[in-house]
Motif scaffolding. Structure first.
Motif, PDB file in Angstrom:
ATOM      1  N   GLU A 280      53.488 179.270  79.702  1.00  0.00           N
ATOM      2  CA  GLU A 280      52.926 179.229  78.653  1.00  0.00           C
ATOM      3  C   GLU A 280      53.089 179.918  76.866  1.00  0.00           C
ATOM      4  OE1 GLU A 280      49.012 177.019  78.434  1.00  0.00           O
ATOM      5  OE2 GLU A 280      49.201 176.396  79.990  1.00  0.00           O
ATOM      6  N   GLU A 281      53.585 180.315  76.311  1.00  0.00           N
ATOM      7  CA  GLU A 281      53.887 181.127  75.066  1.00  0.00           C
ATOM      8  C   GLU A 281      52.472 181.113  74.940  1.00  0.00           C
ATOM      9  OE1 GLU A 281      54.396 180.974  70.628  1.00  0.00           O
ATOM     10  OE2 GLU A 281      56.299 179.948  71.685  1.00  0.00           O
TER      11      GLU A 281
ATOM     12  N   ASP B 262      49.246 182.347  73.175  1.00  0.00           N
ATOM     13  CA  ASP B 262      48.097 181.933  72.067  1.00  0.00           C
ATOM     14  C   ASP B 262      47.143 181.671  71.817  1.00  0.00           C
ATOM     15  OD1 ASP B 262      48.111 181.574  69.092  1.00  0.00           O
ATOM     16  OD2 ASP B 262      48.160 179.280  69.514  1.00  0.00           O
ATOM     17  N   TYR B 263      46.238 183.183  71.689  1.00  0.00           N
ATOM     18  CA  TYR B 263      44.909 182.981  72.744  1.00  0.00           C
ATOM     19  C   TYR B 263      44.155 184.321  71.872  1.00  0.00           C
ATOM     20  CZ  TYR B 263      41.358 184.518  75.944  1.00  0.00           C
ATOM     21  OH  TYR B 263      39.511 184.256  76.169  1.00  0.00           O
ATOM     22  N   ASN B 264      42.832 184.318  71.269  1.00  0.00           N
ATOM     23  CA  ASN B 264      42.287 184.918  69.982  1.00  0.00           C
ATOM     24  C   ASN B 264      40.912 184.982  70.680  1.00  0.00           C
ATOM     25  OD1 ASN B 264      44.472 184.951  68.196  1.00  0.00           O
ATOM     26  ND2 ASN B 264      43.058 183.095  67.751  1.00  0.00           N
TER      27      ASN B 264
ATOM     28  N   ASN C 186      43.678 189.566  71.352  1.00  0.00           N
ATOM     29  CA  ASN C 186      44.673 188.648  70.174  1.00  0.00           C
ATOM     30  C   ASN C 186      45.986 188.473  70.890  1.00  0.00           C
ATOM     31  OD1 ASN C 186      41.863 187.466  68.696  1.00  0.00           O
ATOM     32  ND2 ASN C 186      41.893 189.720  68.502  1.00  0.00           N
TER      33      ASN C 186
ATOM     34  N   SER D 123      50.231 186.440  70.426  1.00  0.00           N
ATOM     35  CA  SER D 123      50.644 185.107  70.055  1.00  0.00           C
ATOM     36  C   SER D 123      52.085 185.412  70.482  1.00  0.00           C
ATOM     37  CB  SER D 123      50.347 184.899  68.890  1.00  0.00           C
ATOM     38  OG  SER D 123      50.462 185.286  68.169  1.00  0.00           O
ATOM     39  N   GLY D 124      52.473 184.291  70.560  1.00  0.00           N
ATOM     40  CA  GLY D 124      54.638 184.752  70.908  1.00  0.00           C
ATOM     41  C   GLY D 124      55.636 184.630  71.244  1.00  0.00           C
TER      42      GLY D 124
ATOM     43  N   ARG E 239      56.300 184.223  75.825  1.00  0.00           N
ATOM     44  CA  ARG E 239      55.987 184.097  77.167  1.00  0.00           C
ATOM     45  C   ARG E 239      56.854 184.937  78.089  1.00  0.00           C
ATOM     46  NH1 ARG E 239      56.942 178.452  77.480  1.00  0.00           N
ATOM     47  NH2 ARG E 239      57.174 177.836  74.988  1.00  0.00           N
TER      48      ARG E 239
END
Length: 334
Positions: free
Chosen positions: A131-132, A134-136, A141, A143-144, A146
């Motif tokens: 998956e790409e 995208d986690y906060n 934090n 993202s963007g 994979r």
């Protein structure tokens, strides 16, 4: 039926080849898996890669790689690569380690180990699924990105090492397995309840999760030597490895002994610390003695309902000959 695994030595060996030889021996003897901890000796990744190239069938995993010295994305990359080089035999075990190692060796703030472990599990699983990101989270934090390479198929399982009730519950709720260490049979049953409760909270399928108990073992014809080696190892963990193991003993009914062992060890009175670690405690936490006695002691842990695998570990001062003798004596078909 409970599987028989091997927990490769936590103590320094003379060479990487020693670890490889132990893994090859374990495969020859019919053990299902070899686990390697990472402390402050040789790094686990290089050793596990060497083992993967030298073996054909035995499973390979990290009993614990800490969640401070590598980013979650890097641990996921490492797991994906080890899954490739082992032809699908890898399993990732992670955990917080302890403040002494994380602060004194890695120079990191120990912080909130449970939350940090949870975030590592989440991110690692996202990466291994292809998956790409995208986690906060509280700590991460991201993202963007994979994996640039294909995600491993199948994705390696992700286990968590833990000792306290909340850590074990976390493993059950978010991870694919739990690594246990230094428990009496009675306490092991209590912690299994925590693990299974966590699984229910996370709507997990218990049949797809694995509980692995790492058990310090020594099986020698000289049973007293085996027990003394194991006693020295156990007292070292309580006295020198920070508060986690001491606190674990205290929770299991050995509070006075745990604090006395730690105090004597830190004051340099190692002999007194060893005397406090009684034969009763040795039988409660380890499997040591003659091959017959060690096998009987191991079996009482293997018979615990919910323990899927017992992993045969070794005292830190054991020689290669003593390690190989123990492997042979406690092999699955011995």
């Amino acid at each position: 039926m409970t599987e028989r695994h091997v927990h490769l030595p936590v103590a320094a060996q003379e060479s990487v080849q020693d670890f490889v030889d132990q893994a090859v021996k374990a495969e020859e003897l019919g053990y299902d898996f070899v686990w390697l901890p990472e402390t402050w000796g040789r790094d686990a990744v290089t050793i596990m890669t060497s083992i993967a190239h030298a073996t054909e069938e035995i499973g390979i995993g990290s009993s614990i790689m800490n969640v401070y010295s590598r980013s979650p994305a890097l641990l996921a990359q490492t797991a994906a690569t080890l899954q490739e080089v082992s032809d699908g035999r890898f399993r990732l075990g992670i955990g917080p380690s302890g403040p002494a190692v994380i602060g004194g060796w890695h120079g990191e703030d120990f912080g909130n180990p449970l939350r940090r472990t949870r975030e590592y599990v989440d991110i690692i699983k996202m990466v291994l699924a292809g998956e790409e990101l995208d986690y906060n989270g509280e700590y991460f934090n991201v993202s963007g990105f994979r994996l640039r390479c294909d995600a491993p198929e199948p994705a390696p399982s992700v286990d968590v090492a833990g000792m306290g009730p909340k850590a074990v519950e976390l493993a059950g709720r978010f991870a694919d397995g739990w690594h246990a260490i230094l428990f009496t049979p009675e306490t092991m049953r209590d912690r299994l309840e925590d693990f299974e409760r966590g699984g229910e909270m996370g709507d997990r399928d218990r049949s797809q999760q694995q509980c692995t108990l790492s058990l310090t073992c020594c099986a020698l014809e000289d049973g007293e030597e085996a027990r003394e080696l194991t006693r020295q190892h156990s007292a070292f963990y309580v006295g020198a490895m920070g508060t986690y193991y001491r606190d674990s003993l205290a929770r299991q009914g050995y509070e006075e002994e745990a604090h006395a062992i730690a105090a004597n060890w830190m004051n340099g009175d190692r002999e007194e610390a060893l005397e406090i670690f009684t034969d009763e405690m040795l039988d409660d936490f380890t499997a040591a003695g003659t091959p017959e006695r060690a096998s009987d002691e191991l079996q009482k842990f293997a018979d615990i309902e919910g323990v899927d695998t017992v992993s045969v570990g070794f005292p830190r001062a054991a020689t290669q000959e003593q390690i190989h003798a123990t492997l042979e004596a406690l092999a699955p078909d011995a």
